[in-house]
Design a protein around this motif. Structure first.
Motif, PDB file in Angstrom:
ATOM      1  N   LEU A 121     -42.633 -24.635 -34.439  1.00 56.66           N
ATOM      2  CA  LEU A 121     -42.119 -23.320 -34.171  1.00 56.66           C
ATOM      3  C   LEU A 121     -40.513 -23.428 -33.886  1.00 56.66           C
ATOM      4  O   LEU A 121     -40.041 -24.356 -33.723  1.00 56.66           O
ATOM      5  CB  LEU A 121     -42.774 -22.651 -32.787  1.00 56.66           C
ATOM      6  N   LYS A 122     -40.093 -22.191 -34.549  1.00 57.99           N
ATOM      7  CA  LYS A 122     -38.605 -22.195 -34.457  1.00 57.99           C
ATOM      8  C   LYS A 122     -38.210 -21.674 -33.125  1.00 57.99           C
ATOM      9  O   LYS A 122     -38.970 -20.755 -32.403  1.00 57.99           O
ATOM     10  CB  LYS A 122     -38.110 -21.045 -35.332  1.00 57.99           C
ATOM     11  N   ILE A 123     -37.165 -22.441 -32.392  1.00 54.24           N
ATOM     12  CA  ILE A 123     -36.678 -22.155 -31.153  1.00 54.24           C
ATOM     13  C   ILE A 123     -35.474 -21.833 -30.895  1.00 54.24           C
ATOM     14  O   ILE A 123     -34.396 -22.265 -31.619  1.00 54.24           O
ATOM     15  CB  ILE A 123     -36.966 -23.273 -30.257  1.00 54.24           C
ATOM     16  N   ASN A 124     -35.193 -20.555 -30.443  1.00 53.68           N
ATOM     17  CA  ASN A 124     -33.787 -19.932 -30.501  1.00 53.68           C
ATOM     18  C   ASN A 124     -33.134 -19.828 -28.846  1.00 53.68           C
ATOM     19  O   ASN A 124     -34.259 -19.637 -28.229  1.00 53.68           O
ATOM     20  CB  ASN A 124     -33.388 -18.534 -31.067  1.00 53.68           C
ATOM     21  N   VAL A 125     -31.972 -20.453 -28.752  1.00 53.14           N
ATOM     22  CA  VAL A 125     -31.424 -20.197 -27.528  1.00 53.14           C
ATOM     23  C   VAL A 125     -30.490 -19.255 -27.353  1.00 53.14           C
ATOM     24  O   VAL A 125     -29.526 -19.341 -27.924  1.00 53.14           O
ATOM     25  CB  VAL A 125     -31.121 -21.639 -26.891  1.00 53.14           C
ATOM     26  N   VAL A 126     -30.488 -18.408 -26.304  1.00 54.62           N
ATOM     27  CA  VAL A 126     -29.683 -17.324 -25.886  1.00 54.62           C
ATOM     28  C   VAL A 126     -29.014 -17.782 -24.631  1.00 54.62           C
ATOM     29  O   VAL A 126     -29.641 -17.928 -23.594  1.00 54.62           O
ATOM     30  CB  VAL A 126     -29.977 -15.859 -25.950  1.00 54.62           C
ATOM     31  N   ASP A 127     -27.538 -17.958 -24.532  1.00 45.39           N
ATOM     32  CA  ASP A 127     -27.064 -18.271 -23.215  1.00 45.39           C
ATOM     33  C   ASP A 127     -26.418 -17.105 -22.376  1.00 45.39           C
ATOM     34  O   ASP A 127     -25.236 -16.671 -23.027  1.00 45.39           O
ATOM     35  CB  ASP A 127     -25.899 -19.578 -23.511  1.00 45.39           C
ATOM     36  N   ASN A 128     -26.884 -16.761 -21.302  1.00 44.43           N
ATOM     37  CA  ASN A 128     -26.260 -15.594 -20.628  1.00 44.43           C
ATOM     38  C   ASN A 128     -25.990 -16.283 -18.987  1.00 44.43           C
ATOM     39  O   ASN A 128     -25.907 -15.794 -18.141  1.00 44.43           O
ATOM     40  CB  ASN A 128     -27.010 -14.460 -20.337  1.00 44.43           C
ATOM     41  N   SER A 129     -25.872 -17.737 -19.011  1.00 45.54           N
ATOM     42  CA  SER A 129     -25.877 -18.138 -17.708  1.00 45.54           C
ATOM     43  C   SER A 129     -24.509 -18.100 -17.080  1.00 45.54           C
ATOM     44  O   SER A 129     -24.546 -18.722 -15.722  1.00 45.54           O
ATOM     45  CB  SER A 129     -26.124 -19.611 -17.674  1.00 45.54           C
ATOM     46  N   ASN A 130     -23.517 -17.833 -17.851  1.00 47.45           N
ATOM     47  CA  ASN A 130     -22.177 -17.880 -17.190  1.00 47.45           C
ATOM     48  C   ASN A 130     -22.165 -16.398 -16.629  1.00 47.45           C
ATOM     49  O   ASN A 130     -20.918 -16.048 -16.063  1.00 47.45           O
ATOM     50  CB  ASN A 130     -21.143 -18.063 -18.222  1.00 47.45           C
ATOM     51  N   HIS A 131     -22.768 -15.393 -16.641  1.00 46.21           N
ATOM     52  CA  HIS A 131     -22.745 -14.031 -16.177  1.00 46.21           C
ATOM     53  C   HIS A 131     -23.906 -13.690 -15.145  1.00 46.21           C
ATOM     54  O   HIS A 131     -25.014 -14.056 -15.287  1.00 46.21           O
ATOM     55  CB  HIS A 131     -22.762 -13.148 -17.448  1.00 46.21           C
ATOM     56  N   LEU A 132     -23.244 -13.017 -13.972  1.00 45.30           N
ATOM     57  CA  LEU A 132     -24.093 -12.917 -13.027  1.00 45.30           C
ATOM     58  C   LEU A 132     -24.991 -11.639 -13.353  1.00 45.30           C
ATOM     59  O   LEU A 132     -26.135 -11.594 -12.653  1.00 45.30           O
ATOM     60  CB  LEU A 132     -23.531 -12.661 -11.594  1.00 45.30           C
ATOM     61  N   VAL A 133     -24.568 -10.887 -14.120  1.00 52.46           N
ATOM     62  CA  VAL A 133     -25.264  -9.630 -14.334  1.00 52.46           C
ATOM     63  C   VAL A 133     -25.500  -9.663 -15.940  1.00 52.46           C
ATOM     64  O   VAL A 133     -24.998 -10.543 -16.682  1.00 52.46           O
ATOM     65  CB  VAL A 133     -24.567  -8.294 -14.010  1.00 52.46           C
ATOM     66  N   LEU A 134     -26.591  -8.883 -16.526  1.00 53.37           N
ATOM     67  CA  LEU A 134     -26.473  -8.963 -17.887  1.00 53.37           C
ATOM     68  C   LEU A 134     -25.376  -8.522 -18.758  1.00 53.37           C
ATOM     69  O   LEU A 134     -24.653  -7.389 -18.714  1.00 53.37           O
ATOM     70  CB  LEU A 134     -27.573  -7.740 -18.275  1.00 53.37           C
TER      71      LEU A 134
END
Length: 500
Positions: free
Chosen positions: A470-483
């Protein structure tokens, strides 16, 4: 659209704004936290986001304003009212008007003030208010105490929303609301006819050892009373080949397969020495892809099982050693077993009704650990606002548990999103591995995974998965406490661009 037919909202929350005040404007009040927990728990109970529609008002009305027309409309279009009773509630004219309005409505509408023997006004006590001080509209209700009073003379305060006590109380309320909503479906003739679909839902219960025979008989009787068809009683025949054929034929007629096991292997099958009927029927069932539930008594000590082959068989089931076989394994009490089976069947029926058609709204499974549930809830709302239907996963510390529910929900969606936040990287990797093996074993048409990295901070290459399926995509929002809106926009683009 509400869960309950003919209503716009399922629940109207009536409360005093003084009970939602905080010392800091940035903090969320007690009522706001109560609402968030209630919605999350009901969403998880029904297995998808935004199933139960809840009306609550977060505006601060003052004495110069007339009774808000939107509030009146919310009351008139709600199935039940949840009253958060407190001294502030009893002193508020707006709360009195809300309660009067709803009470008057249910005296004259087509349902009435009760559904079966359950009141349509549900009371939550924020303090230990004496019965004789309750508003008269609450007479006949018992109420759900959400306060910390230790005796009848203690006034008490609302329990801390971060405490385990609050979670336990919320579970009791959620379960009561679930039963109330279920009773609503039996009211109208057309709803009763729809409810009779339970008669089309068949539960297979495998053979048991003599120690569980009376328990099985009681469970079959209780499930029959709830409208389920139950297939049991195999054996006879005694001969091994004929027994296997009869078992497979019974399984094919069922929607849910249930096996009750304990430390005793049960009567042996003729022609198949050293194996009992309960084990053999479980083994036959596990070759089938239908939903399955395997139960053993909570007090069972596996090391006390004398038959070593049977002991290894039970241990293998409990540890989910064979990932190619998917089922729900439960250690529990005999007294709650019938409810556990019917609740599991109810979830499966909801999934069947709600199963999306390919080509409709994009549906995704948002897979998350309990530690990240609040973040997952906000992410789920963002998905709903962008016409993407998120389904809720079973949340466990052990990533290999509840694989049957995970499998059922994988079968409902087009994409899988794994939320990597406060939980360990090892948990996420194990969960992805379990899902991947289910997809390969069952040949589900899922082409890609998405890993959504939430706070706390993580490096971009923190998680790597080497596989070719399967293709795996990574989205990084770990530097933001909110969306973060830019990250969310990118996340939605990734979801929609990979949708086929």
């Amino acid at each position: 659209m509400a869960l309950i037919a003919d209503f716009e909202y399922d629940i109207f929350i009536s409360y005093s704004h003084v009970d939602n005040t905080t010392l800091s404007p940035s903090q969320q009040g007690w009522i706001g936290m109560f609402y968030e927990h209630l919605k999350q728990m009901l969403d998880r109970r029904y297995g998808r986001m935004d199933t139960v529609k809840i009306w609550w008002d977060d505006k601060k009305l003052d004495g110069t304003k007339l009774f808000d027309e939107s509030i009146k409309s919310g009351i008139e279009n709600s199935a039940i009212m949840l009253v958060l009773n407190s001294p502030g509630y009893q002193q508020s004219q707006y709360c009195k008007q809300e309660l009067d309005c709803f009470h008057a409505k249910i005296q004259t509408d087509f349902i009435g003030s009760k559904v079966g023997d359950r009141s349509r006004i549900v009371q939550v006590l924020l303090n230990n208010i004496p019965f004789d001080s309750w508003p008269p509209q609450l007479n006949g209700t018992t109420g759900f105490p959400f306060h910390d009073a230790r005796d009848k003379e203690d006034f008490g305060d609302p329990v801390n929303t971060n405490s385990s006590v609050f979670i336990d109380l919320m579970r009791d309320l959620r379960d009561a609301l679930w039963l109330l909503f279920s009773d609503f479906k039996n009211l109208r003739p057309e709803a009763a006819a729809a409810n009779n679909d339970s008669n089309d839902f068949t539960i297979y219960i495998g053979e048991v050892a003599d120690t569980l025979r009376s328990c099985k008989k009681r469970i079959v009787t209780e499930l029959d009373k709830k409208g389920y068809k139950v297939i049991s009683g195999i054996p006879p025949p005694d001969e091994a080949v004929a027994h296997e054929k009869a078992t497979k034929e019974a399984i094919e007629k069922a929607d849910l397969l249930v096996h009750l096991l304990d430390q005793y292997p049960g009567r042996e099958i003729q022609g198949a020495p050293a194996i009992g009927y309960p084990q053999k029927q479980t083994e036959i069932s596990l070759k089938n892809t239908k939903p399955q539930l395997i139960w053993i008594p909570s007090e069972t000590d596996l090391t006390s099982i004398e038959e070593m082959d049977y002991q290894r068989f039970i241990k293998k089931l409990e540890t989910a050693e064979d990932i190619s076989k998917s089922y729900e394994f439960i250690r529990g009490s005999k007294t709650t077993l019938a409810n556990q089976i019917s609740n599991f069947a109810d979830q499966l029926k909801v999934m069947q009704v709600d199963k999306p058609h390919r080509g409709d709204k994009l549906s995704v499974l948002l897979d998350t650990h309990f530690n990240d549930q609040t973040y997952a809830f906000d992410l789920g709302k963002a998905l709903l606002e962008n016409n993407i239907q998120p389904f809720i996963n079973p949340q466990e510390d052990n990533p290999r548990k509840n694989l049957e529910l995970l499998e059922n929900r994988i079968g409902q969606v087009k994409k899988l999103i794994f939320l990597y936040g406060k939980v360990s990287k090892e948990w996420v990797l194990e969960r992805i591995s379990a899902a991947l093996q289910l997809i390969i074993a069952r040949n589900y048409p899922i082409e890609d995974f998405l890993i959504y990295m939430a706070p706390p901070h993580k490096e971009r290459d923190d998680i790597n998965i080497n596989q070719k399926f399967l293709k795996i995509n990574v989205v990084d929002n770990s530097n933001h406490l909110v969306l973060d809106q830019a990250v969310i926009a990118n996340f939605l683009n990734v979801l929609k661009s990979t949708d086929t």
